[in-house]
Design a protein around this motif. Structure first.
Motif, PDB file in Angstrom:
ATOM      1  N   PHE A 143      33.312  -0.270 -54.313  1.00 46.19           N
ATOM      2  CA  PHE A 143      33.272  -2.177 -54.180  1.00 46.19           C
ATOM      3  C   PHE A 143      34.138  -2.151 -55.223  1.00 46.19           C
ATOM      4  N   SER A 144      34.724  -1.584 -55.730  1.00 49.60           N
ATOM      5  CA  SER A 144      36.105  -1.975 -56.228  1.00 49.60           C
ATOM      6  C   SER A 144      36.485  -3.746 -56.115  1.00 49.60           C
ATOM      7  N   HIS A 145      36.785  -4.025 -55.202  1.00 52.85           N
ATOM      8  CA  HIS A 145      37.457  -5.654 -54.359  1.00 52.85           C
ATOM      9  C   HIS A 145      36.459  -5.965 -54.737  1.00 52.85           C
ATOM     10  N   GLN A 146      35.087  -6.056 -55.877  1.00 52.64           N
ATOM     11  CA  GLN A 146      34.387  -7.402 -56.200  1.00 52.64           C
ATOM     12  C   GLN A 146      33.944  -6.816 -57.308  1.00 52.64           C
ATOM     13  N   THR A 147      33.633  -7.581 -58.290  1.00 48.09           N
ATOM     14  CA  THR A 147      33.326  -7.648 -59.199  1.00 48.09           C
ATOM     15  C   THR A 147      31.583  -8.121 -59.826  1.00 48.09           C
ATOM     16  N   SER A 148      31.263  -8.633 -58.476  1.00 42.86           N
ATOM     17  CA  SER A 148      29.763  -8.500 -58.541  1.00 42.86           C
ATOM     18  C   SER A 148      28.019  -7.778 -58.947  1.00 42.86           C
ATOM     19  N   MET A 149      27.568  -7.749 -59.359  1.00 41.43           N
ATOM     20  CA  MET A 149      26.905  -6.950 -59.377  1.00 41.43           C
ATOM     21  C   MET A 149      25.602  -7.166 -58.569  1.00 41.43           C
ATOM     22  N   SER A 150      24.903  -6.094 -57.898  1.00 35.34           N
ATOM     23  CA  SER A 150      23.563  -5.919 -56.877  1.00 35.34           C
ATOM     24  C   SER A 150      23.339  -4.303 -56.793  1.00 35.34           C
ATOM     25  N   CYS A 151      22.173  -4.293 -55.938  1.00 34.05           N
ATOM     26  CA  CYS A 151      21.442  -2.919 -56.074  1.00 34.05           C
ATOM     27  C   CYS A 151      22.168  -2.712 -54.374  1.00 34.05           C
ATOM     28  N   LYS A 152      22.602  -3.573 -53.436  1.00 31.39           N
ATOM     29  CA  LYS A 152      23.579  -2.708 -52.596  1.00 31.39           C
ATOM     30  C   LYS A 152      25.026  -1.757 -53.050  1.00 31.39           C
ATOM     31  N   ARG A 153      25.269  -2.868 -54.793  1.00 29.88           N
ATOM     32  CA  ARG A 153      26.442  -1.717 -55.079  1.00 29.88           C
ATOM     33  C   ARG A 153      26.027  -0.977 -55.631  1.00 29.88           C
ATOM     34  N   SER A 154      25.026  -1.451 -57.164  1.00 36.25           N
ATOM     35  CA  SER A 154      24.805   0.140 -57.808  1.00 36.25           C
ATOM     36  C   SER A 154      23.832  -0.334 -59.324  1.00 36.25           C
ATOM     37  N   LYS A 244      23.088 -12.313 -62.237  1.00 33.72           N
ATOM     38  CA  LYS A 244      22.911 -12.785 -63.428  1.00 33.72           C
ATOM     39  C   LYS A 244      21.185 -11.496 -63.711  1.00 33.72           C
ATOM     40  N   ASP A 245      20.486 -11.390 -63.303  1.00 36.70           N
ATOM     41  CA  ASP A 245      19.617 -10.647 -63.646  1.00 36.70           C
ATOM     42  C   ASP A 245      19.935  -9.353 -64.723  1.00 36.70           C
ATOM     43  N   THR A 246      21.131  -8.742 -64.162  1.00 38.11           N
ATOM     44  CA  THR A 246      20.989  -8.259 -64.723  1.00 38.11           C
ATOM     45  C   THR A 246      20.332  -8.115 -66.396  1.00 38.11           C
ATOM     46  N   GLY A 247      19.492  -6.779 -67.124  1.00 36.16           N
ATOM     47  CA  GLY A 247      19.291  -6.879 -68.689  1.00 36.16           C
ATOM     48  C   GLY A 247      17.656  -7.940 -68.728  1.00 36.16           C
ATOM     49  N   THR A 248      17.261  -8.237 -67.600  1.00 35.47           N
ATOM     50  CA  THR A 248      16.350  -9.576 -67.240  1.00 35.47           C
ATOM     51  C   THR A 248      14.640  -8.196 -67.251  1.00 35.47           C
ATOM     52  N   LEU A 249      13.528  -9.198 -67.216  1.00 38.71           N
ATOM     53  CA  LEU A 249      12.516  -8.576 -67.148  1.00 38.71           C
ATOM     54  C   LEU A 249      11.949  -9.455 -65.373  1.00 38.71           C
ATOM     55  N   LEU A 250      11.575  -9.223 -64.870  1.00 40.48           N
ATOM     56  CA  LEU A 250      10.707  -9.864 -64.038  1.00 40.48           C
ATOM     57  C   LEU A 250       9.331  -9.291 -63.255  1.00 40.48           C
TER      58      LEU A 250
END
Length: 259
Positions: A143-154, A244-250
């Motif tokens: 997904f190098s074409h996008q910078t956003s993070m998600s569980c779909k990416r990694s 925005k959720d990286t590094g959080t505790l939910l």
């Protein structure tokens, strides 16, 4: 058009409780992963029978992997097996679910108990992140074409607990004076924060998730949540995670828990 949760996922501690329910709901979802790697310490033992039966029904999706979270050599071998299966696509998602709770007050907790619980709950997830990092990076690179993070990416999801919160300890310590469990899960939270900083340039999201108090072998029969309810909520949170959720505790409803 709805998208898959992710292409591939590794769930540790998947032979019972929350781990097994994660695998069951993932495989039953029409938008679930194409490849599910179900890690457990003893795949051929009696405690893994239900998992093996589920895997037999979904042989094209589920691969049962021998993975002892307390044994670095086992983790390394598991990473090699997963690599052979996913190849250049990499691994999208790790749910570090395997953990142990040995209840103990200050009076009855000794060195060996603290070290054993810490080894499973903190060192194990760290080695998993270390050995599987190349596969997570391969997935993120798709997904190098996008910078956003998600569980779909990694992404790495570390299963933590409300009892890990230092801020809230004074509110609930008397109900659960579990030194080994609380201390190790607080350390897991710091590991989560460190990994989130370390892996963000690779495009890998890392966060910690509290599943609630669940009716499992660990949680006991008095817990208010069933495993099915907890996992349904957890997967809803995981699916919607963003940078925005990286590094959080939910928690399993998506509510923020203070460190």
């Amino acid at each position: 058009m709805a998208c898959r949760i992710c292409y591939s996922v590794l769930v540790t501690g998947s032979n019972r409780g929350i781990g097994f329910e994660l695998v069951r709901q993932l495989v039953d979802s029409p938008l679930g992963p194409v490849k599910i790697f179900a890690g457990c310490r003893d795949p051929n033992g009696p405690r893994a029978q239900e998992l093996q039966e589920l895997a037999q029904k979904h042989q094209d999706v589920i691969t049962v992997v021998q993975l002892d979270i307390g044994c670095p050599a086992s983790i390394t071998e598991a990473s090699k097996l997963v690599e052979a299966k996913v190849q250049d696509k990499g691994l999208n998602l790790i749910i570090n679910n395997a953990g142990v709770n040995i209840p103990g007050s200050l009076a009855d907790t000794g060195k060996s108990t603290m070290v054993d619980v810490y080894t499973t709950n903190v060192v194990g997830p760290m080695i998993v992140a270390k050995d599987f990092r190349p596969l997570l990076c391969k997935a993120a690179a798709q997904f190098s074409h996008q910078t956003s993070m998600s569980c779909k990416r990694s992404a790495i999801i570390n299963v933590s607990t409300l009892l890990s919160s230092i801020t809230m300890c004074h509110e609930n310590f008397s109900q659960a004076p579990m030194y080994p469990y609380r201390v190790s899960k607080a350390a897991l939270n710091m590991l989560t924060r460190c990994l989130a900083e370390d892996l963000k340039n690779d495009g890998i999201l890392v966060m910690a998730l509290h599943p609630g108090w669940v009716q499992t072998e660990m949680g006991g029969s008095e817990a208010p949540l069933t495993a099915a309810e907890s996992v349904r909520g957890m997967l809803g949170v995981i699916t919607n995670l963003t940078e925005k959720d990286t590094g959080t505790l939910l928690d399993w409803k998506g509510n923020s828990i203070p460190w």
